[in-house]
Design a protein around this motif. Structure first.
Motif, PDB file in Angstrom:
ATOM      1  N   MET A   9       0.839  -1.184   0.000  1.00 33.51           N
ATOM      2  CA  MET A   9       0.000   0.000   0.000  1.00 33.51           C
ATOM      3  C   MET A   9       0.879   1.240   0.000  1.00 33.51           C
ATOM      4  O   MET A   9       1.975   1.244   0.562  1.00 33.51           O
ATOM      5  N   GLY A  10       0.343   2.291  -0.610  1.00 31.05           N
ATOM      6  CA  GLY A  10       1.131   3.512  -0.683  1.00 31.05           C
ATOM      7  C   GLY A  10       0.298   4.751  -0.443  1.00 31.05           C
ATOM      8  O   GLY A  10      -0.928   4.740  -0.591  1.00 31.05           O
ATOM      9  N   PHE A  40       5.435  10.666  -4.547  1.00 30.50           N
ATOM     10  CA  PHE A  40       5.456   9.545  -3.618  1.00 30.50           C
ATOM     11  C   PHE A  40       5.694  10.051  -2.200  1.00 30.50           C
ATOM     12  O   PHE A  40       6.597  10.839  -1.955  1.00 30.50           O
ATOM     13  N   VAL A  41       4.890   9.548  -1.263  1.00 30.92           N
ATOM     14  CA  VAL A  41       5.037   9.922   0.141  1.00 30.92           C
ATOM     15  C   VAL A  41       5.563   8.753   0.957  1.00 30.92           C
ATOM     16  O   VAL A  41       6.594   8.861   1.631  1.00 30.92           O
ATOM     17  N   ALA A  42       4.860   7.633   0.909  1.00 32.12           N
ATOM     18  CA  ALA A  42       5.264   6.488   1.728  1.00 32.12           C
ATOM     19  C   ALA A  42       4.607   5.227   1.195  1.00 32.12           C
ATOM     20  O   ALA A  42       3.548   5.289   0.564  1.00 32.12           O
ATOM     21  N   ALA A  43       5.240   4.090   1.461  1.00 28.87           N
ATOM     22  CA  ALA A  43       4.681   2.799   1.083  1.00 28.87           C
ATOM     23  C   ALA A  43       5.063   1.764   2.126  1.00 28.87           C
ATOM     24  O   ALA A  43       6.072   1.920   2.826  1.00 28.87           O
ATOM     25  N   ILE A  44       4.271   0.722   2.203  1.00 31.66           N
ATOM     26  CA  ILE A  44       4.506  -0.318   3.206  1.00 31.66           C
ATOM     27  C   ILE A  44       4.092  -1.658   2.638  1.00 31.66           C
ATOM     28  O   ILE A  44       3.159  -1.747   1.832  1.00 31.66           O
ATOM     29  N   ARG A 104       7.692  -3.460   6.222  1.00 36.47           N
ATOM     30  CA  ARG A 104       8.810  -2.636   5.750  1.00 36.47           C
ATOM     31  C   ARG A 104       8.261  -1.415   5.017  1.00 36.47           C
ATOM     32  O   ARG A 104       7.356  -1.516   4.211  1.00 36.47           O
ATOM     33  N   ALA A 105       8.833  -0.271   5.341  1.00 39.15           N
ATOM     34  CA  ALA A 105       8.324   0.977   4.784  1.00 39.15           C
ATOM     35  C   ALA A 105       9.408   1.725   4.028  1.00 39.15           C
ATOM     36  O   ALA A 105      10.599   1.592   4.323  1.00 39.15           O
ATOM     37  N   GLU A 106       8.982   2.519   3.080  1.00 40.23           N
ATOM     38  CA  GLU A 106       9.864   3.432   2.364  1.00 40.23           C
ATOM     39  C   GLU A 106       9.176   4.797   2.321  1.00 40.23           C
ATOM     40  O   GLU A 106       7.946   4.875   2.340  1.00 40.23           O
ATOM     41  N   TYR A 107       9.999   5.838   2.245  1.00 45.60           N
ATOM     42  CA  TYR A 107       9.476   7.189   2.299  1.00 45.60           C
ATOM     43  C   TYR A 107      10.095   8.052   1.225  1.00 45.60           C
ATOM     44  O   TYR A 107      11.251   7.854   0.834  1.00 45.60           O
ATOM     45  N   GLY A 108       9.315   9.030   0.794  1.00 50.27           N
ATOM     46  CA  GLY A 108       9.872  10.043  -0.067  1.00 50.27           C
ATOM     47  C   GLY A 108      10.859  10.897   0.712  1.00 50.27           C
ATOM     48  O   GLY A 108      10.717  11.084   1.929  1.00 50.27           O
ATOM     49  N   ASP A 109      11.835  11.457   0.007  1.00 51.69           N
ATOM     50  CA  ASP A 109      12.888  12.203   0.676  1.00 51.69           C
ATOM     51  C   ASP A 109      12.342  13.388   1.467  1.00 51.69           C
ATOM     52  O   ASP A 109      12.862  13.730   2.531  1.00 51.69           O
ATOM     53  N   SER A 110      11.300  14.001   0.961  1.00 51.05           N
ATOM     54  CA  SER A 110      10.795  15.222   1.595  1.00 51.05           C
ATOM     55  C   SER A 110      10.058  14.954   2.914  1.00 51.05           C
ATOM     56  O   SER A 110       9.810  15.895   3.673  1.00 51.05           O
ATOM     57  N   VAL A 111       9.719  13.696   3.188  1.00 45.98           N
ATOM     58  CA  VAL A 111       8.954  13.401   4.409  1.00 45.98           C
ATOM     59  C   VAL A 111       9.699  12.490   5.374  1.00 45.98           C
ATOM     60  O   VAL A 111       9.203  12.218   6.470  1.00 45.98           O
ATOM     61  N   ALA A 126       1.096  -9.335  -3.775  1.00 44.34           N
ATOM     62  CA  ALA A 126       2.374  -9.808  -3.246  1.00 44.34           C
ATOM     63  C   ALA A 126       2.655  -9.072  -1.948  1.00 44.34           C
ATOM     64  O   ALA A 126       2.822  -7.849  -1.945  1.00 44.34           O
ATOM     65  N   ARG A 127       2.697  -9.805  -0.850  1.00 43.03           N
ATOM     66  CA  ARG A 127       2.786  -9.191   0.473  1.00 43.03           C
ATOM     67  C   ARG A 127       4.126  -8.507   0.733  1.00 43.03           C
ATOM     68  O   ARG A 127       4.232  -7.694   1.638  1.00 43.03           O
ATOM     69  N   TRP A 128       5.136  -8.848  -0.081  1.00 42.17           N
ATOM     70  CA  TRP A 128       6.474  -8.312   0.197  1.00 42.17           C
ATOM     71  C   TRP A 128       6.757  -7.001  -0.523  1.00 42.17           C
ATOM     72  O   TRP A 128       7.761  -6.374  -0.286  1.00 42.17           O
ATOM     73  N   ILE A 129       5.853  -6.617  -1.402  1.00 45.28           N
ATOM     74  CA  ILE A 129       6.132  -5.443  -2.242  1.00 45.28           C
ATOM     75  C   ILE A 129       5.977  -4.147  -1.468  1.00 45.28           C
ATOM     76  O   ILE A 129       4.986  -3.940  -0.746  1.00 45.28           O
ATOM     77  N   VAL A 130       6.964  -3.286  -1.613  1.00 42.50           N
ATOM     78  CA  VAL A 130       6.865  -1.902  -1.170  1.00 42.50           C
ATOM     79  C   VAL A 130       7.442  -1.068  -2.299  1.00 42.50           C
ATOM     80  O   VAL A 130       8.573  -1.265  -2.728  1.00 42.50           O
ATOM     81  N   ALA A 131       6.647  -0.168  -2.843  1.00 47.24           N
ATOM     82  CA  ALA A 131       7.026   0.506  -4.083  1.00 47.24           C
ATOM     83  C   ALA A 131       6.623   1.969  -4.071  1.00 47.24           C
ATOM     84  O   ALA A 131       5.565   2.330  -3.542  1.00 47.24           O
ATOM     85  N   GLY A 132       7.451   2.785  -4.742  1.00 44.14           N
ATOM     86  CA  GLY A 132       7.191   4.215  -4.781  1.00 44.14           C
ATOM     87  C   GLY A 132       6.732   4.744  -6.124  1.00 44.14           C
ATOM     88  O   GLY A 132       6.498   5.941  -6.258  1.00 44.14           O
ATOM     89  N   ASN A 133       6.588   3.875  -7.104  1.00 45.84           N
ATOM     90  CA  ASN A 133       6.190   4.317  -8.436  1.00 45.84           C
ATOM     91  C   ASN A 133       4.670   4.297  -8.536  1.00 45.84           C
ATOM     92  O   ASN A 133       4.054   3.236  -8.455  1.00 45.84           O
ATOM     93  N   PRO A 134       4.025   5.435  -8.721  1.00 43.95           N
ATOM     94  CA  PRO A 134       2.556   5.450  -8.752  1.00 43.95           C
ATOM     95  C   PRO A 134       1.975   4.603  -9.885  1.00 43.95           C
ATOM     96  O   PRO A 134       0.836   4.147  -9.794  1.00 43.95           O
ATOM     97  N   ARG A 135       2.751   4.384 -10.941  1.00 42.20           N
ATOM     98  CA  ARG A 135       2.243   3.577 -12.067  1.00 42.20           C
ATOM     99  C   ARG A 135       2.044   2.118 -11.681  1.00 42.20           C
ATOM    100  O   ARG A 135       1.378   1.363 -12.402  1.00 42.20           O
ATOM    101  N   GLU A 136       2.620   1.709 -10.561  1.00 47.05           N
ATOM    102  CA  GLU A 136       2.480   0.327 -10.109  1.00 47.05           C
ATOM    103  C   GLU A 136       1.234   0.119  -9.243  1.00 47.05           C
ATOM    104  O   GLU A 136       0.995  -0.972  -8.774  1.00 47.05           O
ATOM    105  N   TYR A 137       0.451   1.169  -9.041  1.00 44.33           N
ATOM    106  CA  TYR A 137      -0.740   1.080  -8.207  1.00 44.33           C
ATOM    107  C   TYR A 137      -1.979   1.175  -9.091  1.00 44.33           C
ATOM    108  O   TYR A 137      -2.051   2.041  -9.970  1.00 44.33           O
TER     109      TYR A 137
END
Length: 125
Positions: free
Chosen positions: A32-33, A45-49, A55-62, A101-112
């Motif tokens: 989810m993002g 992109f802000v955040a994804a989990i 596991r989470a990833e964040y955009g640099d600005s946040v 896929a439960r393991w995916i964490v992604a920041g590309n909006p085209r993947e949602y």
């Protein structure tokens, strides 16, 4: 699946808000993002989990200010936003990744492929 984002509002700089994204059915097989879009700007992109280990990833600005988390009900994700700045003003969208896929964490909006309607966050200076 339908996604409902909520929790936006008007807050002063330095304040906090917590956004919620509630799905019409379980989303624990998907990454989810959160993304945002300010007027006249590209979607950012802000955040994804991921659900497998959170596991989470964040955009640099946040980074260091925002935290994404999963809800216990397996149909909700949250975005805790602290130390808000006027440049955080935007419509915030939650989205579900296209792959089951439960393991995916992604920041590309085209993947949602599924998006909520957005919730407006306004940060005053």
């Amino acid at each position: 699946v339908q996604l409902q984002a909520s929790g936006g509002g008007l807050v002063q700089a330095g304040g906090s808000l917590r956004l919620s994204c509630t799905a019409s059915r379980r989303i624990d097989n998907y990454g989810m993002g959160w993304f945002r879009q300010a007027p006249g700007k590209e979607r950012e992109f802000v955040a994804a989990i991921n659900w497998s280990e959170g596991r989470a990833e964040y955009g640099d600005s946040v980074k260091g200010r925002f935290t994404i988390s999963r809800g216990n009900a397996k149909n909700t994700v949250y975005l805790q936003m602290n130390s808000l700045k006027p440049e955080d003003t935007a419509i915030y969208y939650c989205a579900r990744h296209m792959l089951a896929a439960r393991w995916i964490v992604a920041g590309n909006p085209r993947e949602y492929d599924y998006w909520g309607q957005g919730t407006l966050v306004t940060v005053s200076s």
